[in-house]
Design a protein around this motif. Structure first.
Motif, PDB file in Angstrom:
ATOM      1  N   TYR A 111      -7.506   5.197  -5.342  1.00 31.19           N
ATOM      2  CA  TYR A 111      -8.559   4.519  -4.315  1.00 31.19           C
ATOM      3  C   TYR A 111      -8.062   3.305  -3.938  1.00 31.19           C
ATOM      4  O   TYR A 111      -8.087   2.492  -4.892  1.00 31.19           O
ATOM      5  N   ALA A 112      -7.445   3.268  -2.741  1.00 32.89           N
ATOM      6  CA  ALA A 112      -7.029   2.184  -2.171  1.00 32.89           C
ATOM      7  C   ALA A 112      -7.724   1.271  -1.327  1.00 32.89           C
ATOM      8  O   ALA A 112      -8.204   1.931  -0.380  1.00 32.89           O
ATOM      9  N   PRO A 141      -0.576   9.071  -5.226  1.00 40.09           N
ATOM     10  CA  PRO A 141      -1.324   9.368  -3.877  1.00 40.09           C
ATOM     11  C   PRO A 141      -2.885   9.419  -4.208  1.00 40.09           C
ATOM     12  O   PRO A 141      -3.869   9.122  -3.238  1.00 40.09           O
ATOM     13  N   SER A 142      -3.383   9.763  -5.527  1.00 43.99           N
ATOM     14  CA  SER A 142      -4.790   9.930  -5.706  1.00 43.99           C
ATOM     15  C   SER A 142      -5.544   8.498  -5.911  1.00 43.99           C
ATOM     16  O   SER A 142      -6.643   8.585  -6.096  1.00 43.99           O
ATOM     17  N   LEU A 163       0.772  -1.165   0.025  1.00 47.12           N
ATOM     18  CA  LEU A 163      -0.035   0.003   0.036  1.00 47.12           C
ATOM     19  C   LEU A 163       0.749   1.290  -0.042  1.00 47.12           C
ATOM     20  O   LEU A 163       0.468   2.105  -0.638  1.00 47.12           O
ATOM     21  N   LYS A 185       0.771   4.156  -2.772  1.00 48.67           N
ATOM     22  CA  LYS A 185       0.197   5.553  -2.591  1.00 48.67           C
ATOM     23  C   LYS A 185       1.449   6.350  -2.917  1.00 48.67           C
ATOM     24  O   LYS A 185       1.043   7.614  -3.275  1.00 48.67           O
ATOM     25  N   SER A 186       2.699   5.987  -2.938  1.00 42.60           N
ATOM     26  CA  SER A 186       3.802   6.742  -3.137  1.00 42.60           C
ATOM     27  C   SER A 186       4.003   7.268  -4.548  1.00 42.60           C
ATOM     28  O   SER A 186       4.393   8.315  -5.014  1.00 42.60           O
ATOM     29  N   ASP A 209      -7.853   4.026   1.663  1.00 47.21           N
ATOM     30  CA  ASP A 209      -9.190   4.556   1.527  1.00 47.21           C
ATOM     31  C   ASP A 209     -10.387   3.735   1.905  1.00 47.21           C
ATOM     32  O   ASP A 209     -11.288   4.261   2.536  1.00 47.21           O
ATOM     33  N   GLY A 244      -2.566   5.214   4.126  1.00 47.54           N
ATOM     34  CA  GLY A 244      -3.045   5.553   3.043  1.00 47.54           C
ATOM     35  C   GLY A 244      -4.202   4.824   2.400  1.00 47.54           C
ATOM     36  O   GLY A 244      -4.776   5.282   1.504  1.00 47.54           O
TER      37      GLY A 244
END
Length: 331
Positions: A215-216, A212-213, A204, A208-209, A235, A233
């Protein structure tokens, strides 16, 4: 300088493209010269090009045939040179197609499209998800990332496979994570729950690195790692063990509850649970009124996920707000 630049560009072409250019040039040259060598047979350049194509391709329709010695000698040269070039071109195209198919099956081919879903980890849960997503019309664009399977596990459905570890930036870039809509990271069933959760959080963080946008959604097995997943991070967190234990406990109190839940989740292709945004007409109306309206459409409103707190409300007189989500059972 122009000739040198052209030659450099020519040799930088792929083998298939270079052979296609060479074959085309050969056909055009012979097509242009045949009307000069034998004008009584080849009245136009098009006649010459047509003859060069059918001759080099070894089709030989026989509608146009050189009759002079010079024309026949040109035909011999074309057959010796052109046939070899065209044959090499088709062999190169076939080899490139076979290489690409092998790279796709082995998970080495990069994904180029945008707005797709990335699923990390091959297991029974991933298999069920992929089969369901493939049944949608149109099917969702999905990329599967896994390092344990030797080749594409579901080659018969439209899923792109990337072989590798999801914490590796190169693997995530090959899956085009930067342009993905969702990334769903499943827990590794071959590891202990603690190890699986740690690997999930590491994957994760890597995702995200890079984007970042995105949807995780992550699967967490132990409750103690849920806060860590959100800090990393996530979601949305799916606690598989919590859901399974709740279903088991419900069946102990009321046998058959787990089977009913399976049907509600669409396990047998019947009903399915969904979260729907309220329509303009539903905003401001009480829960009970919206519930009756949806029942007429064969949709059961089970509750409202409150936009301000995320809690689930079933109060009949609660007014539906714009940020709410309707928790429904669609038949």
């Amino acid at each position: 300088m122009k000739v040198r630049s052209w030659l450099v560009s020519y040799w930088r072409m792929s083998t298939a493209l270079r052979l296609l250019v060479t074959a085309s040039a050969t056909i055009i040259v012979f097509g242009a010269f045949m009307p000069l060598i034998e004008p009584q047979t080849f009245r136009t350049m098009f006649d010459g090009v047509w003859w060069a194509i059918v001759t080099a391709a070894t089709i030989g329709y026989g509608d146009i045939v050189p009759e002079t010695v010079a024309g026949k000698l040109a035909a011999i040269v074309l057959i010796a040179v052109g046939t070899g070039i065209i044959g090499a071109y088709f062999a190169s195209v076939s080899a490139a197609a076979a290489t690409r198919e092998t790279a796709h099956t082995n998970g080495q081919l990069a994904y180029k499209e945008h707005g797709h879903i990335i699923i990390v980890g091959w297991n029974e849960r991933a298999r069920e998800m992929l089969l369901r997503l493939a049944e949608q019309d149109p099917p969702s664009r999905v990329v599967l990332i896994d390092a344990t399977v030797p080749s594409h596990p579901l080659p018969h459905i439209p899923v792109h496979f990337i072989k590798g570890a999801a914490h590796d930036d190169a693997v995530l870039e090959k899956a085009n994570l930067g342009h993905a809509r969702f990334v769903l990271i499943t827990a590794d069933p071959h590891k202990t729950e603690e190890e699986a959760d740690r690997d999930t959080i590491v994957a994760l963080l890597a995702a995200k690195s890079l984007n970042p946008s995105v949807y995780a959604i992550v699967e967490i097995l132990t409750a103690r790692h849920v806060p860590n997943a959100f800090r990393a991070g996530a979601d949305e967190v799916i606690q598989t063990n919590l859901l399974a234990s709740a279903a088991m406990t419900a069946s102990l109190y009321s046998p058959g509850t787990a089977s009913a839940l399976e049907r509600m989740l669409g396990r047998f292709g019947e009903q399915t649970l969904r979260l729907l945004p309220p329509t303009e007409q539903q905003i401001g109306q009480p829960f009970a009124a919206v519930q009756q309206q949806l029942l007429a459409q064969h949709i059961a409103l089970l509750g409202v996920v409150c936009g301000d707190s995320g809690s689930l409300s079933i109060r009949p007189q609660r007014l539906i707000e714009k940020d709410d989500r309707l928790f429904v059972l669609v038949s």
